[in-house]
Write a protein that holds these residues in place. Structure first.
Motif, short mmCIF file in Angstrom:
data_model
loop_
_atom_site.label_atom_id
_atom_site.label_comp_id
_atom_site.label_asym_id
_atom_site.label_seq_id
_atom_site.Cartn_x
_atom_site.Cartn_y
_atom_site.Cartn_z
N LEU A 231 0.83 -1.21 0.00
CA LEU A 231 0.00 0.00 0.00
C LEU A 231 0.86 1.26 0.00
O LEU A 231 0.43 2.31 -0.44
CB LEU A 231 -0.92 0.01 1.22
N THR A 232 2.08 1.17 0.51
CA THR A 232 2.90 2.37 0.58
C THR A 232 4.11 2.30 -0.34
O THR A 232 4.89 3.23 -0.40
CB THR A 232 3.40 2.60 2.02
N SER A 233 4.27 1.20 -1.08
CA SER A 233 5.47 1.06 -1.90
C SER A 233 5.36 1.79 -3.24
O SER A 233 6.35 1.90 -3.95
CB SER A 233 5.77 -0.41 -2.18
N ALA B 269 1.74 -8.34 4.78
CA ALA B 269 0.58 -7.45 4.87
C ALA B 269 -0.62 -8.01 4.12
O ALA B 269 -1.62 -7.33 3.99
CB ALA B 269 0.95 -6.08 4.33
N LEU B 270 -0.54 -9.22 3.64
CA LEU B 270 -1.60 -9.72 2.78
C LEU B 270 -2.40 -10.84 3.44
O LEU B 270 -1.93 -11.51 4.36
CB LEU B 270 -0.99 -10.25 1.47
N ASP B 271 -3.61 -11.06 2.94
CA ASP B 271 -4.45 -12.15 3.40
C ASP B 271 -3.89 -13.49 2.96
O ASP B 271 -3.15 -13.55 1.98
CB ASP B 271 -5.86 -12.00 2.80
N VAL B 272 -4.32 -14.58 3.63
CA VAL B 272 -3.77 -15.89 3.29
C VAL B 272 -3.95 -16.26 1.84
O VAL B 272 -3.04 -16.76 1.20
CB VAL B 272 -4.36 -17.06 4.13
N SER C 27 -1.51 -10.61 16.36
CA SER C 27 -1.06 -10.58 14.97
C SER C 27 0.03 -9.55 14.72
O SER C 27 0.70 -9.59 13.71
CB SER C 27 -2.24 -10.32 14.03
N ALA C 28 0.24 -8.63 15.68
CA ALA C 28 1.33 -7.68 15.50
C ALA C 28 2.61 -8.14 16.19
O ALA C 28 3.57 -7.40 16.28
CB ALA C 28 0.91 -6.31 16.03
#
Lengths: 325, 569
Positions: B99-101, B183-186, B484-485
């Motif tokens: 998202l920030t790249s 940062a992504l879903d499975v 999760s963090a």
């Protein structure tokens, strides 16, 4: 996009109506216009007749509608003190103020942006430190003091530049410009610098802060990892992302330069609207004050509209309402 | 000859307090077509290795010792100009957060073409053709039109594909992927990993895959390097390291990973991590203030039952109701939670699981449906005092340990706040004593009371959150992605703590996670959510062994298969 502009326009009209209402209040509640216009020995009947003539006995709503309709055509009646139509007065004064403000805004941008960028990229150079230190002076010294100091140095001691007035002006239609004569240009230098210094330091500090923020982001790091050079990173990727807040502030600042150039105008006896406004306050010249208020509100609203449109141009995320593909 | 050869690499960060050695004498090699996993916990120096290779160390970091060779050519001592020709052209890099790249103000095409032209000197038309070709290769549908779209018009997974395309612009020989799927879903993660594997095979690229996720390592890599505090502690084939770890740190790290295949009672403690002392056992919680005086109504049947819960968010406001656009985040969700049960909710981001939790705890007011807690319908109660009576009995632990604590308050005050709010004690001194006990119970110790949140690590902060949640003597605890963090070893501690507390205090829990192995370890029953709907509710073991719904099967299939060494116990 068109819908967006239309919506903003509607909002702008609402704001202008509100301003018109407040200004109209000036006429109604600050003094009696008839008293201001007639002499001591006018009889009551004559006064009543004048009232009828001026429509002051009409219902409030009718009067307000008439005022608004006139204001839209630029008619604000006669100046009480100068006995000439306000529209004529405005026409005479507006170019002086606009020229001064726009030149100083350009000056502030042209100098402030590169200084800010430089200060962000070369964080530790001695020039950056110089910029930052001197910008503190620019922010903290009041405008009138800077103006007086400039007059003292360049006008009185060195005698290089004129200390008051606009110099010779050339008329292009009704627009009077000082940009085409040497004396006009010379007269412009000191006041425009005075007016620009604060804006310039503000823009510089803002650009620097925003740029430092953007340079820390991931996409700059990723760009570097792709082998992009400094120039592409700084001026293509970082600068554009810096612009959004800069546009906001610059827009608002341009508005306030135009609206509040009165201090500079009085220091330099610049024949602009600011000076006119101050004199109008002194003389309780309500039509002039009203016209000034409406005009300034109009300028602010117009600038905000332009800023909003520029946002959408710069930031694609705002372009599609709803956002999702 | 290997493709990339890192020898004796030492990276230092000089600071005022002395020199911090982030990477110490690391030797690594990458061969063509090979994926080398670099695994370790936060602060282990694994990202620093990647950054050192393309000499983008964060200032003031510097390579203090060692050499880096790319195809036999030394690259660590190149000056900035020559290094620019290596970056992107011969070594590609992929970062964690898609998202920030990407530059949000330029189309993806513009960013691709810029990079292509920089390295390959193509003209505009060829560069564009290559950009479209790259987008096709990374699996972006309809690349001809997508190329002119801006990053915000792509989903997270699609953006990561664009990032990969950018890294591949000029056919690099080595790709460094720094947590590319974290940062992504499975389901997206599985696709991206598949793509990376395919690219390595087809292009014979050597890849360094930096991650903290053992599942990703097990699924993707050929060899693994395990890093601990800047040192390389173990290096070997993936098979060998995961099945038969040699170093003690690797052993404890692997044992801390929640197992997807089997439920165990407790996580073995990771002895290698500091601040890992377990909760104090000399405090008998049940007879303590926390366990006593729980003046709750006796409840027959389920403690919490949720009926047809519905939540609609208005995404676009309009003057006329019919022009409004909205999103149904939760659609008709119903489930019961029995007393003393741990109920799990699992699903991908945007599935509405957090929204359910927020409606239950009263942060959101549901658009429709009922939340029945201890026999009362909470959505119907308007009397604040009566509502507080029930609110006190349910508390929440949030996901992000950094933003969920007020940084201007001392830990003592943070934990004491709910006690005072609900008027649990009459005196300040009593409240303070309780806070100290709470901090002991969550394993921080009473000396933590006078400190501020920023003085603690992520795991310790999460312990503070738990202490705060327990301060009102709740009987129902909502945990929204509580770990999760966090790093795996810290996660193991926190999960152990939650398990202990649940048993000793007889807590009922709603446990929300996107992480299936964690769910398996923690929950008695599980609900699977997607697009706001509850698709399946089953006993945890039943769900993992014989999932009923297609989506549940799909999720389980995608779960990175990590099977640690045979358990000794």
């Amino acid at each position: 996009m068109l819908g967006f502009i239309f919506k903003r326009l509607l909002q702008s009209i609402l704001v202008m109506l509100a301003v018109a209402f407040i200004t109209f209040g000036l006429f109604r509640f600050v003094g009696d216009p008839v008293n201001n216009m007639v002499g001591q020995d006018t009889t009551l009947e004559e006064r009543e007749e004048l009232r009828e003539q001026l429509g002051l006995n009409d219902p409030f709503v009718v009067q307000f509608a008439r005022f608004t309709a006139n204001a839209m055509r630029g008619e604000f009646g006669q100046s009480y003190s100068l006995r000439i139509p306000v529209s004529e007065l405005l026409r005479e004064r507006l170019p002086a103020t606009l020229e001064l403000s726009i030149i100083s805004a350009i000056l502030a941008l042209v100098l402030g942006m590169p200084m800010g960028i430089y200060a962000a990229i070369r964080r530790d150079s001695w020039l950056t430190k110089l910029f930052l230190t001197s910008s503190l002076v620019g922010v903290s010294l009041p405008t009138f003091l800077i103006g007086i100091l400039l007059i003292l140095i360049f006008g009185v001691m060195l005698r290089w530049l004129p200390t008051f007035g606009r110099g010779e002006v050339v008329y292009l239609g009704w627009w009077s410009t000082g940009l085409l004569t040497v004396s006009g240009l010379k007269a412009l230098i000191l006041p425009s610098i005075t007016l620009a210094i604060f804006q310039m330091t503000l823009i510089m500090r803002l650009v620097r802060a925003e740029m430092l923020e953007v340079l820390r982001t991931d996409f700059i790091k990723f760009g570097r990892a792709r082998g992009l050079g400094n120039r592409a990173l700084h001026f293509r990727h970082a600068l554009k992302n810096t612009l959004i807040p800069v546009i906001t502030i610059t827009g608002l600042q341009l508005g306030s330069i135009i609206a509040f150039s009165l201090i500079t105008e009085s220091v330099f006896q610049w024949p602009g609207m600011g000076l006119m406004f101050i004199q109008a306050i002194g003389n309780a010249d309500i039509p002039v004050m009203a016209a000034y208020l409406v005009l300034i509100a109009f300028i602010f609203v117009a600038i905000n509209l332009i800023v909003d449109i520029l946002y959408v141009r710069v930031d694609p995320r705002l372009r599609v309402s709803g956002g999702k593909k | 000859m290997s493709l990339l050869e890192i020898k004796d690499l030492t990276v230092e960060f000089p600071s005022r307090r002395g020199i911090f050695v982030a990477v110490e004498q690391v030797d690594l090699t990458i061969n063509p077509g090979e994926i080398l996993g670099v695994v370790g916990e936060s602060g282990a120096g694994k990202s620093t290795v990647g950054n050192a290779v393309i000499s983008l160390l964060q200032s003031p970091g510097r390579v203090a010792n060692g050499t880096i060779h790319l195809k036999g050519e030394r690259i660590d001592d190149l000056d900035e100009e020559l290094m620019k020709a290596v970056r992107g052209k011969r070594i590609g890099m992929i970062f964690q957060d898609p998202l920030t790249s990407l530059n949000p103000l330029e189309t993806v095409g513009a960013q691709l073409i810029e990079t292509i032209q920089l390295h390959l000197k193509f003209n505009d038309k060829d560069a564009r053709a290559r950009a479209i070709d790259l987008l096709t290769q990374v699996g972006i549908p309809d690349p001809d039109t997508r190329i002119d779209h801006y990053p915000h018009q792509f989903s997270g997974g699609m953006r990561q594909r664009v990032v990969i395309a950018l890294a591949l612009c000029s056919d690099p020989e080595v790709v460094i992927a720094d947590e590319p799927t974290t940062a992504l879903d499975v389901s997206v993660q599985a696709q991206i990993l598949e793509l990376l594997k395919k690219l390595c095979e087809e292009r014979n690229v050597g890849m360094m895959l930096v991650t903290h996720d053992m599942g990703v390592i097990a699924e993707t890599t050929d060899r693994v390097a395990v890093m601990y505090r800047g040192k390389l502690v173990e290096l070997g084939s993936t098979e060998q390291v995961l099945k038969n770890p040699q170093h003690d740190y690797t052993k404890s790290l692997i044992s801390a990973v929640p197992r997807p295949d089997k439920r165990i009672h407790r996580f073995p403690l990771v002895t290698y991590i500091e601040d890992a002392h377990d909760s104090k056992d000399d405090l008998d919680i049940a007879s303590h203030w926390l366990g006593k005086t729980r003046d709750y109504e006796k409840v027959e049947g389920p403690l919490l039952s949720v009926d047809n819960l519905h939540m609609r968010f208005i995404t676009k406001h309009a003057f006329f109701k019919r022009n409004e656009q909205y999103l149904d985040a939760v659609k008709d969700v119903s489930f019961d939670i029995q007393q003393g049960e741990v109920f799990g909710l699992v699903g991908e981001s945007g599935s509405g699981k957090s929204t359910v939790a927020r409606m239950i705890t009263g942060i959101y007011h549901p658009t429709g449906g009922a939340v029945n807690f201890a026999g009362a319908n909470l959505t119907q109660i308007s009397n604040q005092k009566e509502l507080n009576h029930y609110r006190r009995q349910m508390q929440m632990v949030f996901q992000d340990p950094f933003s969920s604590l007020n940084g201007r308050m001392r830990v003592e005050d943070i934990v004491a706040e709910p006690i005072h709010f609900h008027k649990q004690t009459s005196s300040n001194s009593e409240a303070r004593a309780i806070v100290h006990d709470l901090l002991e119970i969550v394993g921080l110790g009473a000396q933590a009371a006078r400190k501020f949140p920023h003085e603690f690590s992520g795991g310790q902060r999460q312990r503070i959150s738990i202490a705060r949640a327990l301060a009102t003597r709740p009987r129902f605890l909502v945990c929204d992605e509580p770990t999760s963090a966090l790093d795996v070893s810290i996660q193991a501690q926190i999960l152990n703590l939650l398990k202990d507390l649940q048993e000793e205090l007889g807590l009922t829990m709603l446990f929300i996670s996107h992480d299936l192995p964690v769910i398996r370890q923690m929950c008695d029953r599980v609900g699977v959510m997607r697009h706001g709907q509850l698709l399946e509710v089953a006993q945890t073991e039943t769900l993992f062994e014989t999932p009923q719904h297609d989506y549940s099967k799909h999720l389980l299939e995608l779960m990175p298969k990590f099977e640690g060494p045979a358990l000794a116990s």
